[in-house]
Design a protein around this motif. Structure first.
Motif, PDB file in Angstrom:
ATOM      1  N   ILE A  17      -1.334   7.613  -4.615  1.00  0.00           N
ATOM      2  CA  ILE A  17      -1.842   7.547  -3.578  1.00  0.00           C
ATOM      3  C   ILE A  17      -1.695   6.083  -2.876  1.00  0.00           C
ATOM      4  O   ILE A  17      -1.150   5.456  -1.863  1.00  0.00           O
ATOM      5  N   ASP A  18      -1.982   4.973  -3.683  1.00  0.00           N
ATOM      6  CA  ASP A  18      -2.139   3.553  -3.264  1.00  0.00           C
ATOM      7  C   ASP A  18      -0.531   2.936  -2.916  1.00  0.00           C
ATOM      8  O   ASP A  18      -0.401   2.374  -2.077  1.00  0.00           O
ATOM      9  N   ARG A  19       0.158   3.620  -3.817  1.00  0.00           N
ATOM     10  CA  ARG A  19       1.822   3.073  -3.859  1.00  0.00           C
ATOM     11  C   ARG A  19       2.333   3.930  -2.554  1.00  0.00           C
ATOM     12  O   ARG A  19       3.027   3.045  -1.761  1.00  0.00           O
ATOM     13  N   LEU A  20       2.095   5.138  -2.407  1.00  0.00           N
ATOM     14  CA  LEU A  20       2.534   5.746  -1.245  1.00  0.00           C
ATOM     15  C   LEU A  20       1.890   5.150   0.137  1.00  0.00           C
ATOM     16  O   LEU A  20       2.689   4.877   1.227  1.00  0.00           O
ATOM     17  N   ALA A  21       0.578   4.800   0.043  1.00  0.00           N
ATOM     18  CA  ALA A  21       0.004   3.843   1.302  1.00  0.00           C
ATOM     19  C   ALA A  21       0.575   2.573   1.684  1.00  0.00           C
ATOM     20  O   ALA A  21       0.673   1.979   2.789  1.00  0.00           O
ATOM     21  N   SER A  22       1.292   1.889   0.791  1.00  0.00           N
ATOM     22  CA  SER A  22       2.006   0.789   0.912  1.00  0.00           C
ATOM     23  C   SER A  22       3.371   0.797   1.477  1.00  0.00           C
ATOM     24  O   SER A  22       4.049  -0.110   1.671  1.00  0.00           O
ATOM     25  N   LEU A  23       4.041   2.113   1.553  1.00  0.00           N
ATOM     26  CA  LEU A  23       5.342   2.400   1.891  1.00  0.00           C
ATOM     27  C   LEU A  23       5.438   1.846   3.303  1.00  0.00           C
ATOM     28  O   LEU A  23       4.511   1.778   4.114  1.00  0.00           O
ATOM     29  N   PRO A  24       6.607   1.083   3.861  1.00  0.00           N
ATOM     30  CA  PRO A  24       6.854   0.451   5.067  1.00  0.00           C
ATOM     31  C   PRO A  24       7.193   1.762   5.983  1.00  0.00           C
ATOM     32  O   PRO A  24       7.461   2.762   5.691  1.00  0.00           O
ATOM     33  N   GLU A  25       7.183   1.564   7.480  1.00  0.00           N
ATOM     34  CA  GLU A  25       8.042   2.316   8.193  1.00  0.00           C
ATOM     35  C   GLU A  25       9.513   2.401   7.805  1.00  0.00           C
ATOM     36  O   GLU A  25       9.841   1.420   7.263  1.00  0.00           O
ATOM     37  N   ASP A  26       9.955   3.433   8.175  1.00  0.00           N
ATOM     38  CA  ASP A  26      11.499   4.010   8.025  1.00  0.00           C
ATOM     39  C   ASP A  26      11.643   3.576   6.256  1.00  0.00           C
ATOM     40  O   ASP A  26      12.689   3.036   5.808  1.00  0.00           O
ATOM     41  N   TRP A  27      10.740   3.816   5.465  1.00  0.00           N
ATOM     42  CA  TRP A  27      10.758   3.834   4.092  1.00  0.00           C
ATOM     43  C   TRP A  27      11.934   4.611   3.489  1.00  0.00           C
ATOM     44  O   TRP A  27      12.443   4.029   2.507  1.00  0.00           O
ATOM     45  N   ASP A  28      12.674   5.366   4.127  1.00  0.00           N
ATOM     46  CA  ASP A  28      13.760   6.165   3.659  1.00  0.00           C
ATOM     47  C   ASP A  28      14.936   5.797   4.155  1.00  0.00           C
ATOM     48  O   ASP A  28      16.014   6.161   3.939  1.00  0.00           O
ATOM     49  N   GLY A  29      14.902   4.964   5.204  1.00  0.00           N
ATOM     50  CA  GLY A  29      16.241   4.693   6.034  1.00  0.00           C
ATOM     51  C   GLY A  29      16.541   5.645   6.911  1.00  0.00           C
ATOM     52  O   GLY A  29      17.786   5.490   7.948  1.00  0.00           O
ATOM     53  N   HIS A  30      15.658   6.743   7.268  1.00  0.00           N
ATOM     54  CA  HIS A  30      16.074   7.798   8.113  1.00  0.00           C
ATOM     55  C   HIS A  30      14.776   7.887   9.303  1.00  0.00           C
ATOM     56  O   HIS A  30      14.707   8.850   9.687  1.00  0.00           O
TER      57      HIS A  30
END
Length: 160
Positions: free
Chosen positions: A51-64
């Motif tokens: 969950i910590d790793r997912l919380a650190s994702l940036p906006e537009d983490w997948d390029g879509h």
């Protein structure tokens, strides 16, 4: 999008309910003290780190254009995890979920038992579930909104 750009993120995605991409990642080895909220039970440490790793994702983490996980959804997901663990470990036993992020900023929990699959989408204001037991959308799937943090009947259904 170029093939080079696709190659960078494609291994981390998989299709999910209604074709929504979800982040697939493996936990980064960390100590429990580095997580934002320590697990109440050591068996949940790896899930909290995910969950910590997912919380650190940036906006537009997948390029879509996918939204970064919302901080309120992250905290609700932590509480959901603790509540689900407390209830299930005292009854039929705990099975660690697959944890990912949806394109809408939700934290997603998934469990399988044979052909049965239980998916929980934890959002900012509510959580939703999807039960599936076959390929037919109408006959083999059921969805709904969770009224409380965790519903023990979902776990009972998964393992009946």
């Amino acid at each position: 999008m170029s093939a080079i750009t696709q190659t960078a993120w494609l291994p981390y995605l998989r299709p999910s309910f209604e074709g929504r991409p979800t982040k697939v990642s493996t936990p980064v080895p960390k100590t429990a003290s580095e997580s934002s909220r320590p697990a109440k039970d050591p068996r949940l440490t790896a899930s909290h780190l995910q969950i910590d790793r997912l919380a650190s994702l940036p906006e537009d983490w997948d390029g879509h254009g996918s939204a970064k996980p919302n901080e309120h959804a992250v905290e609700r997901a932590r509480q959901f995890l603790e509540d689900a663990f407390r209830d299930t470990s005292a009854t039929v036993g705990w099975q660690s979920p697959y944890i990912s992020a949806s394109e809408d900023g939700e934290i997603v929990f998934e469990w399988w038992n044979g052909v049965r699959k239980l998916t929980i989408y934890v959002g900012v204001e509510q959580s939703a579930f999807l039960k599936s037991w076959g390929p037919q959308i109408v006959e083999d799937m059921e969805d709904g909104v969770l009224i409380q943090t965790w519903d023990p009947s979902l776990w009972a259904w998964l393992f009946e």
